[in-house]
Write a protein that holds these residues in place. Structure first.
Motif, PDB file in Angstrom:
ATOM      1  N   LEU A 324       0.823  -1.195   0.000  1.00  0.00           N
ATOM      2  CA  LEU A 324       0.000   0.000   0.000  1.00  0.00           C
ATOM      3  C   LEU A 324       0.865   1.257   0.000  1.00  0.00           C
ATOM      4  CD1 LEU A 324      -2.788   1.343   0.153  1.00  0.00           C
ATOM      5  CD2 LEU A 324      -2.664   1.166   2.641  1.00  0.00           C
ATOM      6  N   ASP A 325       1.895   1.282   0.837  1.00  0.00           N
ATOM      7  CA  ASP A 325       2.783   2.438   0.923  1.00  0.00           C
ATOM      8  C   ASP A 325       3.630   2.583  -0.335  1.00  0.00           C
ATOM      9  OD1 ASP A 325       2.646   3.392   3.995  1.00  0.00           O
ATOM     10  OD2 ASP A 325       2.461   1.223   3.873  1.00  0.00           O
ATOM     11  N   ALA A 326       4.124   1.464  -0.878  1.00  0.00           N
ATOM     12  CA  ALA A 326       4.902   1.532  -2.117  1.00  0.00           C
ATOM     13  C   ALA A 326       4.056   2.078  -3.251  1.00  0.00           C
ATOM     14  CB  ALA A 326       5.435   0.136  -2.468  1.00  0.00           C
ATOM     15  N   ASN A 327       2.816   1.631  -3.333  1.00  0.00           N
ATOM     16  CA  ASN A 327       1.906   2.108  -4.376  1.00  0.00           C
ATOM     17  C   ASN A 327       1.617   3.600  -4.209  1.00  0.00           C
ATOM     18  OD1 ASN A 327       0.136   1.295  -6.670  1.00  0.00           O
ATOM     19  ND2 ASN A 327      -1.472   2.036  -5.316  1.00  0.00           N
ATOM     20  N   GLU A 328       1.484   4.061  -2.965  1.00  0.00           N
ATOM     21  CA  GLU A 328       1.233   5.481  -2.719  1.00  0.00           C
ATOM     22  C   GLU A 328       2.420   6.334  -3.148  1.00  0.00           C
ATOM     23  OE1 GLU A 328      -1.680   7.065  -1.551  1.00  0.00           O
ATOM     24  OE2 GLU A 328      -2.369   5.085  -2.178  1.00  0.00           O
ATOM     25  N   LEU A 329       3.643   5.859  -2.932  1.00  0.00           N
ATOM     26  CA  LEU A 329       4.819   6.597  -3.394  1.00  0.00           C
ATOM     27  C   LEU A 329       4.782   6.776  -4.906  1.00  0.00           C
ATOM     28  CD1 LEU A 329       7.674   4.943  -1.274  1.00  0.00           C
ATOM     29  CD2 LEU A 329       6.606   7.175  -0.904  1.00  0.00           C
ATOM     30  N   LEU A 330       4.395   5.730  -5.594  1.00  0.00           N
ATOM     31  CA  LEU A 330       4.310   5.769  -7.054  1.00  0.00           C
ATOM     32  C   LEU A 330       3.272   6.788  -7.519  1.00  0.00           C
ATOM     33  CD1 LEU A 330       5.495   4.265  -9.542  1.00  0.00           C
ATOM     34  CD2 LEU A 330       3.651   2.602  -9.275  1.00  0.00           C
ATOM     35  N   ILE A 331       2.126   6.774  -6.881  1.00  0.00           N
ATOM     36  CA  ILE A 331       1.031   7.660  -7.288  1.00  0.00           C
ATOM     37  C   ILE A 331       1.327   9.117  -6.938  1.00  0.00           C
ATOM     38  CG2 ILE A 331      -1.382   8.245  -6.790  1.00  0.00           C
ATOM     39  CD1 ILE A 331      -1.925   5.229  -6.654  1.00  0.00           C
ATOM     40  N   ARG A 332       1.932   9.352  -5.778  1.00  0.00           N
ATOM     41  CA  ARG A 332       2.169  10.728  -5.333  1.00  0.00           C
ATOM     42  C   ARG A 332       3.375  11.379  -5.999  1.00  0.00           C
ATOM     43  NH1 ARG A 332       1.355  10.549   1.283  1.00  0.00           N
ATOM     44  NH2 ARG A 332      -0.750   9.671   1.290  1.00  0.00           N
ATOM     45  N   TYR A 333       4.470  10.596  -6.164  1.00  0.00           N
ATOM     46  CA  TYR A 333       5.739  11.216  -6.526  1.00  0.00           C
ATOM     47  C   TYR A 333       6.296  10.802  -7.877  1.00  0.00           C
ATOM     48  CZ  TYR A 333       5.535  12.235  -1.559  1.00  0.00           C
ATOM     49  OH  TYR A 333       5.132  12.660  -0.312  1.00  0.00           O
ATOM     50  N   VAL A 334       5.676   9.838  -8.547  1.00  0.00           N
ATOM     51  CA  VAL A 334       6.249   9.369  -9.813  1.00  0.00           C
ATOM     52  C   VAL A 334       5.340   9.661 -10.993  1.00  0.00           C
ATOM     53  CG1 VAL A 334       7.315   7.431 -11.019  1.00  0.00           C
ATOM     54  CG2 VAL A 334       7.461   7.563  -8.518  1.00  0.00           C
ATOM     55  N   PHE A 335       4.094   9.214 -10.977  1.00  0.00           N
ATOM     56  CA  PHE A 335       3.215   9.448 -12.127  1.00  0.00           C
ATOM     57  C   PHE A 335       3.022  10.927 -12.442  1.00  0.00           C
ATOM     58  CE2 PHE A 335       1.613   5.078 -11.068  1.00  0.00           C
ATOM     59  CZ  PHE A 335       2.039   4.481 -12.244  1.00  0.00           C
ATOM     60  N   PRO A 336       2.825  11.811 -11.453  1.00  0.00           N
ATOM     61  CA  PRO A 336       2.644  13.225 -11.804  1.00  0.00           C
ATOM     62  C   PRO A 336       3.917  13.886 -12.318  1.00  0.00           C
ATOM     63  CG  PRO A 336       1.789  12.740  -9.597  1.00  0.00           C
ATOM     64  CD  PRO A 336       2.620  11.562 -10.025  1.00  0.00           C
ATOM     65  N   TRP A 337       5.061  13.286 -12.043  1.00  0.00           N
ATOM     66  CA  TRP A 337       6.374  13.889 -12.314  1.00  0.00           C
ATOM     67  C   TRP A 337       7.012  13.435 -13.623  1.00  0.00           C
ATOM     68  CZ3 TRP A 337      10.726  10.754 -12.523  1.00  0.00           C
ATOM     69  CH2 TRP A 337      11.962  11.398 -12.545  1.00  0.00           C
ATOM     70  N   ALA A 338       6.866  12.176 -13.964  1.00  0.00           N
ATOM     71  CA  ALA A 338       7.667  11.562 -15.030  1.00  0.00           C
ATOM     72  C   ALA A 338       7.229  11.984 -16.431  1.00  0.00           C
ATOM     73  CB  ALA A 338       7.604  10.039 -14.917  1.00  0.00           C
ATOM     74  N   ASP A 339       8.228  12.094 -17.323  1.00  0.00           N
ATOM     75  CA  ASP A 339       7.952  12.221 -18.754  1.00  0.00           C
ATOM     76  C   ASP A 339       7.752  10.841 -19.381  1.00  0.00           C
ATOM     77  OD1 ASP A 339       8.310  15.077 -18.867  1.00  0.00           O
ATOM     78  OD2 ASP A 339      10.475  14.756 -18.812  1.00  0.00           O
ATOM     79  N   GLY A 340       8.568   9.883 -18.951  1.00  0.00           N
ATOM     80  CA  GLY A 340       8.486   8.556 -19.548  1.00  0.00           C
ATOM     81  C   GLY A 340       8.802   7.455 -18.557  1.00  0.00           C
ATOM     82  N   PHE A 341       8.325   6.254 -18.874  1.00  0.00           N
ATOM     83  CA  PHE A 341       8.542   5.068 -18.051  1.00  0.00           C
ATOM     84  C   PHE A 341       9.329   4.036 -18.840  1.00  0.00           C
ATOM     85  CE2 PHE A 341       5.672   6.905 -15.202  1.00  0.00           C
ATOM     86  CZ  PHE A 341       5.567   6.142 -14.041  1.00  0.00           C
ATOM     87  N   ILE A 342      10.326   3.462 -18.197  1.00  0.00           N
ATOM     88  CA  ILE A 342      11.048   2.306 -18.724  1.00  0.00           C
ATOM     89  C   ILE A 342      10.574   1.127 -17.897  1.00  0.00           C
ATOM     90  CG2 ILE A 342      13.303   1.282 -19.171  1.00  0.00           C
ATOM     91  CD1 ILE A 342      14.436   4.149 -19.222  1.00  0.00           C
ATOM     92  N   THR A 343       9.740   0.280 -18.481  1.00  0.00           N
ATOM     93  CA  THR A 343       9.005  -0.722 -17.721  1.00  0.00           C
ATOM     94  C   THR A 343       8.582  -1.859 -18.627  1.00  0.00           C
ATOM     95  OG1 THR A 343       7.024  -1.084 -16.367  1.00  0.00           O
ATOM     96  CG2 THR A 343       6.822   0.497 -18.146  1.00  0.00           C
ATOM     97  N   LYS A 344       8.305  -3.003 -18.040  1.00  0.00           N
ATOM     98  CA  LYS A 344       7.649  -4.028 -18.847  1.00  0.00           C
ATOM     99  C   LYS A 344       6.219  -3.567 -19.135  1.00  0.00           C
ATOM    100  CE  LYS A 344       6.106  -7.195 -15.170  1.00  0.00           C
ATOM    101  NZ  LYS A 344       4.771  -7.633 -15.552  1.00  0.00           N
ATOM    102  N   PRO A 345       5.650  -3.984 -20.270  1.00  0.00           N
ATOM    103  CA  PRO A 345       4.312  -3.480 -20.652  1.00  0.00           C
ATOM    104  C   PRO A 345       3.199  -4.236 -19.941  1.00  0.00           C
ATOM    105  CG  PRO A 345       5.162  -4.915 -22.373  1.00  0.00           C
ATOM    106  CD  PRO A 345       6.257  -4.804 -21.342  1.00  0.00           C
ATOM    107  N   SER A 346       3.146  -4.074 -18.623  1.00  0.00           N
ATOM    108  CA  SER A 346       2.164  -4.804 -17.832  1.00  0.00           C
ATOM    109  C   SER A 346       0.865  -4.035 -17.751  1.00  0.00           C
ATOM    110  CB  SER A 346       2.718  -5.068 -16.440  1.00  0.00           C
ATOM    111  OG  SER A 346       3.045  -3.838 -15.814  1.00  0.00           O
ATOM    112  N   GLY A 347      -0.191  -4.763 -17.356  1.00  0.00           N
ATOM    113  CA  GLY A 347      -1.507  -4.161 -17.293  1.00  0.00           C
ATOM    114  C   GLY A 347      -1.671  -3.152 -16.198  1.00  0.00           C
ATOM    115  N   ASP A 348      -0.731  -3.077 -15.295  1.00  0.00           N
ATOM    116  CA  ASP A 348      -0.827  -1.995 -14.302  1.00  0.00           C
ATOM    117  C   ASP A 348       0.084  -0.836 -14.677  1.00  0.00           C
ATOM    118  OD1 ASP A 348       1.387  -3.660 -13.790  1.00  0.00           O
ATOM    119  OD2 ASP A 348       1.543  -2.978 -11.743  1.00  0.00           O
ATOM    120  N   MET A 349       1.384  -1.085 -14.780  1.00  0.00           N
ATOM    121  CA  MET A 349       2.325   0.013 -14.963  1.00  0.00           C
ATOM    122  C   MET A 349       2.156   0.715 -16.302  1.00  0.00           C
ATOM    123  SD  MET A 349       4.449   1.220 -12.751  1.00  0.00           S
ATOM    124  CE  MET A 349       5.044  -0.129 -11.735  1.00  0.00           C
ATOM    125  N   ALA A 350       1.946  -0.038 -17.370  1.00  0.00           N
ATOM    126  CA  ALA A 350       1.801   0.592 -18.685  1.00  0.00           C
ATOM    127  C   ALA A 350       0.493   1.371 -18.776  1.00  0.00           C
ATOM    128  CB  ALA A 350       1.866  -0.476 -19.785  1.00  0.00           C
TER     129      ALA A 350
END
Length: 441
Positions: A324-350
């Motif tokens: 829950l806390d790891a997911n909150e870090l992603l939502i608060r500090y990564v998605f609003p900030w990033a230009d691009g993602f280097i990730t596997k094309p999964s149904g959540d991250m992509a």
């Protein structure tokens, strides 16, 4: 009663069961544990440093996304409540849970073991040993529920449907495995799917397995995306020049860690340059060893690791031992900030990255469903395969303007104008569950 490790879990088990009966929108998933956060929600003593067992971020984050759509930022149990029976697996069966996680992590981190995973997928997730362990707590939690239950894991959905519960099952990827149609003939289950192509594939797979399905019970909703991520796109502008903000991310099991090492080995030395060409966040999720890998590589390259909350830091790591806390870090500090993602094309991250208006450089897929996701976003001009061994050269080329616009700018522009149905899936799923009584018997 199921024997649990401590009295506080026995209390949360009873509390979850009570809330699940009363809530307007009961949601079930099988993603791992979030025991300490459940204790905290009920005001019981909890440990914020203990480690969750995690099988999948997707099955957790998608289920939470629907709850957030209803809650609008503040948990309201009577409107929606989320449970995962993994939290309440008995002491006798707990070794099966940890063994399942260990096997998943081992496969996820070694490309040569991909064939083993393909073999497992061929025979379906319904035969994994964890299912016997989650069945008793799942049936106890849902025993007195009369409303349709929204399921984000096909194993849970099939168990409940066979027991006569009313189920709305989300097909979380634009790909239909045979276990999704195994109980589709039952009148007490219906399905939410990604798009019209997935709807047709669902009916086709059912027909090929000689299973009759009422097409009205296979509803196109779009993918479930947290409304907070969709809000993040409102302030996003396509990159044109200057500092490029990159998120390098793993999945719930530490997937693609060998590729992530290559990516960081390529990029981190360039963070010493002036002007600095990149800012990087490594999302390690709940995987302590991947967070350590990032810190070790940063130390080797004399790069300080900044606090995740400091947007100006050249290199940051998003890690927490609890999902829950790891997911909150992603939502608060990564998605609003990033230009691009280097990730596997999964149904959540992509899904989430595109919803946030980001471009994708995709790492190796871990199944035909991820190949399909990659294809979808490549066709939209949002994604390209990453070249981990030559990533600096690749990024340099993608940043170069051709006919006045770079590929990165164009890809972010396409992400920001993605079709509306991609962004309204969570809302449509909620509406489908509330209207399901008319179709389910």
């Amino acid at each position: 009663m199921i024997r649990l490790p401590d009295k506080n879990l026995e209390k949360t088990f009873a509390f979850d069961r009570e809330r699940f009966v009363k809530t307007d929108l009961p949601i079930v998933t099988v993603a791992g544990t979030f025991r300490e956060d459940v204790k905290r929600l009920y005001g019981l003593p909890n440990n914020n440093t203990s480690r969750d067992v995690v099988f999948s971020r997707a099955h957790f984050s998608m289920a939470l996304a629907v709850a957030e759509e209803v809650w609008k930022g503040e948990p309201k149990p009577l409107k929606a409540w989320l449970v995962d029976p993994t939290n309440y697996v008995s002491l006798e069966d707990w070794q099966k849970i940890t063994m399942t996680e260990f096997i998943g992590q081992t496969i996820a981190r070694h490309s040569l073991l991909h064939k083993i995973k393909s073999f497992i997928d061929q025979y379906g997730r319904n035969k994994l040993p964890i299912l016997d362990s989650i069945t008793p707590p799942l049936l106890y939690l849902t025993e007195d529920v009369t409303r349709p239950i929204l399921s984000f894991h096909i194993a849970a959905g099939n168990i409940l449907a066979k027991q006569g519960r009313k189920v709305v099952q989300v097909v979380t990827d634009p790909h239909v495995r045979p276990e999704y149609v195994a109980n589709a003939m039952l009148s007490n289950i219906m399905f939410c799917v990604f798009d019209e192509r997935t709807q047709l594939e669902f009916l086709e797979v059912a027909a090929l397995n000689h299973i009759e399905v009422d097409p009205r019970r296979v509803v196109v909703t779009g993918p479930p995306i947290d409304p907070r991520i969709i809000d993040a796109r409102k302030k996003k502008n396509p990159w044109r020049t200057g500092l490029l903000k990159l998120a390098v991310t793993t999945g719930g099991l530490g997937t693609n860690s060998y590729e992530i090492r290559h990516v960081l080995t390529q990029l981190l030395p360039h963070l010493r340059r002036e002007p600095c060409p990149y800012q990087i966040v490594l999302y390690a999720g709940t995987q302590k060893d991947i967070a350590k890998m990032g810190r070790d590589l940063a130390e080797e390259n004399h790069i300080p690791v900044s606090d995740i909350q400091r947007h100006q830091g050249r290199f940051r790591i998003a890690y927490h031992p609890q999902i829950l806390d790891a997911n909150e870090l992603l939502i608060r500090y990564v998605f609003p900030w990033a230009d691009g993602f280097i990730t596997k094309p999964s149904g959540d991250m992509a899904y989430d990255a595109v919803a946030a208006g980001c471009f994708l450089l995709t790492l190796s897929e871990w199944g035909v469903w991820e190949e399909r996701i990659r294809e979808i976003f490549e066709q939209e001009g949002i994604a390209r395969p990453a070249e981990p061994e030559q990533l600096v050269t690749q990024l340099s080329l993608l940043q170069q303007a051709i006919n006045g616009k770079s590929w990165i700018e164009s890809a972010m522009y396409e992400a920001l104008k993605v079709k509306k149905s991609f962004l309204t899936g969570t809302e449509c799923i909620v509406k489908t569950v509330h209207s399901a009584e008319k179709l389910l018997k």
